[in-house]
Design an enzyme around this catalytic site. Structure first.
Site, PDB file in Angstrom:
ATOM      1  N   ASP A  67      -9.281  -3.125  92.172  1.00  0.00           N
ATOM      2  CA  ASP A  67     -10.029  -4.098  91.247  1.00  0.00           C
ATOM      3  C   ASP A  67      -9.647  -5.061  90.783  1.00  0.00           C
ATOM      4  O   ASP A  67      -8.382  -4.980  90.405  1.00  0.00           O
ATOM      5  CB  ASP A  67     -11.106  -3.335  90.421  1.00  0.00           C
ATOM      6  N   ARG A  88     -11.315 -16.964  95.884  1.00  0.00           N
ATOM      7  CA  ARG A  88     -11.154 -15.401  95.968  1.00  0.00           C
ATOM      8  C   ARG A  88     -10.282 -15.015  96.882  1.00  0.00           C
ATOM      9  O   ARG A  88      -9.578 -13.721  96.793  1.00  0.00           O
ATOM     10  CB  ARG A  88     -12.867 -14.831  95.919  1.00  0.00           C
ATOM     11  N   ARG A 126     -10.868 -11.825  90.094  1.00  0.00           N
ATOM     12  CA  ARG A 126     -10.454 -12.126  88.779  1.00  0.00           C
ATOM     13  C   ARG A 126      -9.034 -12.924  88.745  1.00  0.00           C
ATOM     14  O   ARG A 126      -8.847 -14.022  88.229  1.00  0.00           O
ATOM     15  CB  ARG A 126     -10.672 -11.211  87.615  1.00  0.00           C
ATOM     16  N   GLU A 184     -21.556  -1.673  99.487  1.00  0.00           N
ATOM     17  CA  GLU A 184     -22.363  -2.729  98.827  1.00  0.00           C
ATOM     18  C   GLU A 184     -21.721  -4.320  98.962  1.00  0.00           C
ATOM     19  O   GLU A 184     -22.266  -5.142  98.644  1.00  0.00           O
ATOM     20  CB  GLU A 184     -22.180  -2.423  97.207  1.00  0.00           C
ATOM     21  N   ASN A 185     -20.473  -4.182  99.390  1.00  0.00           N
ATOM     22  CA  ASN A 185     -19.774  -5.302  99.560  1.00  0.00           C
ATOM     23  C   ASN A 185     -20.346  -6.328 100.582  1.00  0.00           C
ATOM     24  O   ASN A 185     -19.907  -7.620 100.566  1.00  0.00           O
ATOM     25  CB  ASN A 185     -18.377  -5.286  99.933  1.00  0.00           C
ATOM     26  N   TRP A 186     -21.199  -6.075 101.206  1.00  0.00           N
ATOM     27  CA  TRP A 186     -21.833  -6.801 102.364  1.00  0.00           C
ATOM     28  C   TRP A 186     -22.774  -7.760 101.570  1.00  0.00           C
ATOM     29  O   TRP A 186     -23.086  -8.704 102.221  1.00  0.00           O
ATOM     30  CB  TRP A 186     -22.945  -6.270 103.475  1.00  0.00           C
ATOM     31  N   ARG A 244     -15.557   3.130  86.034  1.00  0.00           N
ATOM     32  CA  ARG A 244     -16.744   3.615  86.808  1.00  0.00           C
ATOM     33  C   ARG A 244     -16.496   3.945  88.064  1.00  0.00           C
ATOM     34  O   ARG A 244     -15.391   3.633  88.581  1.00  0.00           O
ATOM     35  CB  ARG A 244     -18.003   2.721  86.762  1.00  0.00           C
TER      36      ARG A 244
END
Ligand code: V0D
Length: 254
Positions: free
Chosen positions: A35, A48, A39, A82-84, A208
């Site tokens: 992750d 990004r 950022r 979920e990245n879609w 998480r």
């Protein structure tokens, strides 16, 4: 202690970190949630995609060190179900990374005896991505070194539901009993050829699981760090492993 290994001199790791890592007690399977790429880029006023690209180079470095340390399997969370939801341009860029990674590093992975595996739903991937990863999996199939397992279009709830559906199918066909053991259930998971991870690393300060290996992480030690994935270095991996080695795992016992 690990003693003097040639690659440590090459890689300029301080002997301090290296000496803290005990040779016999290296985690067999390390899983990483990589992750902080976005950022990292934002802090530098870069797109990004620049963070993802830098993060890709770190995957190579970590693979090399983990393999040299004697880690048996390294699972990295490259793309979640979920990245879609991300902007299409970012998704398109991400889907080119496996090709770029493999164009550059597949010869090195073959030489270092690494086996590439993919965990996740491959059907939904663009053809060019699928082709590249299938080539890497097949060209490293006969290697017997570390397994580098990419979680790609992976989500643990989807994995569990798929397992249940396949199990139901087999029960209906009488090809398995209707009383299921943990071992049988595990054989339906996408990680069925791997041991459960011993150590989970998540970078960038989030603490998480984000739908990652919910079943497999039941007894895993977690190591969180604020470091952003593109800044993750050999020192961080050695630190995570040496802290892992100082913890006493009990698996519910005393
Ligand atoms: C971006 C940080 C390597 C996390 C690492 C498709 C996000 C760099 C691969 C890769 C990604 C995947 C399969 C394979 C070879 C390489 C990769 C994605 C993202 C998403 F066979 N890095 N990487 N795949 N990032």
């Amino acid at each position: 202690m690990l003693g003097k290994l040639k690659f440590w001199k090459d890689k300029d790791i301080s002997t301090l970190s290296a000496e803290k890592v005990k040779k016999g007690d290296i985690p067999n399977h390390i899983a990483i949630i990589m992750d902080g790429n976005g950022r990292w880029a934002k802090k530098r006023a870069l797109p990004r995609s620049a963070g993802h690209h830098e993060g890709m180079k770190v995957v190579r470095k970590v693979t090399k060190l983990a393999n040299n340390l004697g880690v048996k399997a390294l699972t990295v969370y490259a793309f979640s179900t979920e990245n879609w939801k991300r902007p299409k341009l970012e998704v398109d860029y991400l889907m080119k990374l496996p090709e770029e990674f493999l164009d550059t590093f597949l010869p090195e992975l073959i030489k270092e005896n690494v086996q590439v595996r993919i965990m996740g739903n491959k059907e939904a991937l663009p053809q060019h991505t699928k082709k590249a990863i299938e080539k890497a999996v097949s060209e490293t199939r006969d290697n017997n070194g570390m397994i580098l397992n990419f979680a790609l279009n992976y989500g643990s709830r989807a994995e569990l539901i798929q397992a249940v559906n396949r199990l139901l199918h087999d029960v209906k066909n009488n090809s398995t009993s209707d009383e299921i053991t943990e071992e049988q259930f595990e054989s339906y998971l996408m990680s069925n050829e791997l041991e459960d991870p011993d150590l989970l690393i998540r970078t960038s300060g989030e603490q998480r699981l984000s739908n990652f290996m919910l079943w497999q992480l039941a007894y895993t030690e977690f190591w969180f760090s604020d470091v952003l994935w593109p800044d993750f270095s050999d020192e961080h991996l050695l630190k995570a492993i040496s802290e892992f080695q100082r913890r006493g795992r009990r698996y519910g016992g005393i």
